[in-house]
Design a protein around this motif. Structure first.
Motif, PDB file in Angstrom:
ATOM      1  N   LYS A 133      -6.550   2.330  -6.565  1.00 27.32           N
ATOM      2  CA  LYS A 133      -5.226   2.223  -5.962  1.00 27.32           C
ATOM      3  C   LYS A 133      -5.120   0.856  -5.291  1.00 27.32           C
ATOM      4  O   LYS A 133      -5.965   0.496  -4.468  1.00 27.32           O
ATOM      5  CB  LYS A 133      -4.997   3.318  -4.927  1.00 27.32           C
ATOM      6  N   VAL A 177      -2.411  -1.664  -3.270  1.00 34.94           N
ATOM      7  CA  VAL A 177      -1.134  -1.815  -2.574  1.00 34.94           C
ATOM      8  C   VAL A 177      -0.986  -3.275  -2.178  1.00 34.94           C
ATOM      9  O   VAL A 177      -1.771  -3.784  -1.378  1.00 34.94           O
ATOM     10  CB  VAL A 177      -1.064  -0.913  -1.330  1.00 34.94           C
ATOM     11  N   THR A 190       2.798  -0.852  -5.497  1.00 29.82           N
ATOM     12  CA  THR A 190       1.589  -0.037  -5.610  1.00 29.82           C
ATOM     13  C   THR A 190       1.235   0.182  -7.078  1.00 29.82           C
ATOM     14  O   THR A 190       2.107   0.502  -7.891  1.00 29.82           O
ATOM     15  CB  THR A 190       1.783   1.323  -4.926  1.00 29.82           C
ATOM     16  N   LYS A 198      -1.650   2.217  -9.602  1.00 28.18           N
ATOM     17  CA  LYS A 198      -2.720   3.200  -9.688  1.00 28.18           C
ATOM     18  C   LYS A 198      -3.245   3.244 -11.124  1.00 28.18           C
ATOM     19  O   LYS A 198      -2.460   3.272 -12.074  1.00 28.18           O
ATOM     20  CB  LYS A 198      -2.225   4.585  -9.283  1.00 28.18           C
TER      21      LYS A 198
END
Length: 299
Positions: A96, A98, A103, A105
């Motif tokens: 993940k 950010v 963001t 994933k």
């Protein structure tokens, strides 16, 4: 944020199988062995590993990235006679990231690693204080196989970012390993050193070679073994078409602590590592906490 991908790429060896961060460029396919379960025969189990990183550009603080890398790893080992030990590691990676751009994933199967260790010697004696002293020295090596996905376009403008966010390195790599253990009564010292020699993958990309060393002291009381230690990792620079990529490579030194618990044929352990000295991308990238939990069973 993409210009960070092109200007800040570092390689961090944690000797474990966690995928790479698209900002810091953490080295793919590394394997953290740690302290092995004290089983006399074969074992298998699951390990959960967690790593966190933070990057912020010195000349533009609005560009940043906070990255968390996790893996659930199937691992196991078995003895061949009294001299040989074979270990295997197969991770599933969960990332993940950010950043100021949003963001991201990703998840997927990582690279399989196989290691064979040979026991050079094992000695037991009684010292002048009537304490039992036990020593072991293991030397070995192995392969890291490209079972994780690595699919990139070598001509892509953001090649570095894409390469570092893959599940695997795309290359077959070689590993050297050594372990020395000494125990005086219930206090033991474990020292490990690992070197990983990476090869170039089909996209002409090669991650830097990795060296790591781990030193720990543990005190076993009944079924509990608390431990403290130090870990050092150094990574050479990455290369593209045999040309070194600027601002790659670096080192990190960490303090570690953990607890191992044995319940008959079950071993449960937890370990945490916190860096106290590091140098990556001129201080713009910081590696933060790393932690691991395992549950292992004797066969």
């Amino acid at each position: 944020m993409k210009k960070i991908f092109l200007t800040i790429v570092i390689s961090i060896s944690i000797a474990s199988s966690v995928s790479a961060c698209d900002i810091c460029g953490c080295g793919l396919g590394n394997y953290y062995i740690g302290m092995l379960p004290q089983f006399n025969r074969s074992f298998f189990g699951l390990r959960y590993q967690y790593r966190r990183f933070h990057t912020r550009l010195a000349d533009d603080p609005t560009q940043f990235s906070n990255d968390i890398f996790q893996s659930v790893e199937l691992w196991g080992g078995f003895n061949i006679g009294k001299k040989w030990q074979v270990l295997g590691f197969l991770p599933f990676n969960i990332n993940k990231q950010v950043s100021d751009e949003g963001t991201t994933k990703t998840h997927g199967l990582g690279d399989l690693a196989l290691i064979a260790n040979y026991k050079i010697f094992e000695k037991e004696s009684v010292n002048g204080h009537n304490h039992m002293v036990s020593q072991q020295l293991w030397l070995g090596g192995g392969l890291k196989l490209p079972t994780g996905k690595f699919e990139v376009d070598p001509s892509a403008a953001d090649l570095i970012a894409i390469a570092n966010s893959q599940m695997g390195s795309g290359s077959t790599d070689f590993m050297l390993n050594s372990m020395y253990n000494i125990r005086i009564n219930n206090v033991g010292i474990n020292t490990t050193a690992n070197y990983k020699l990476n090869t170039t993958n089909k996209s002409d990309y090669r991650f830097g070679n990795k060296f790591s060393a781990y030193y720990s002291i543990k005190s076993k009381k009944v079924n509990f073994a608390p431990n403290i230690g130090l870990m050092y990792e150094h990574s050479e620079g990455n290369k593209l078409k045999n040309q070194k990529i600027d601002q790659t490579g670096g080192y990190v030194a960490s303090a570690a602590g953990g607890l191992e618990m044995n319940l008959r044929k079950v071993s449960i352990g937890v370990n945490a590592q916190l860096p106290f000295a590091q140098n990556f991308a001129e201080g713009q990238t910081q590696t933060k906490l790393r932690a691991m939990v395992h549950v292992t069973f004797e066969l």
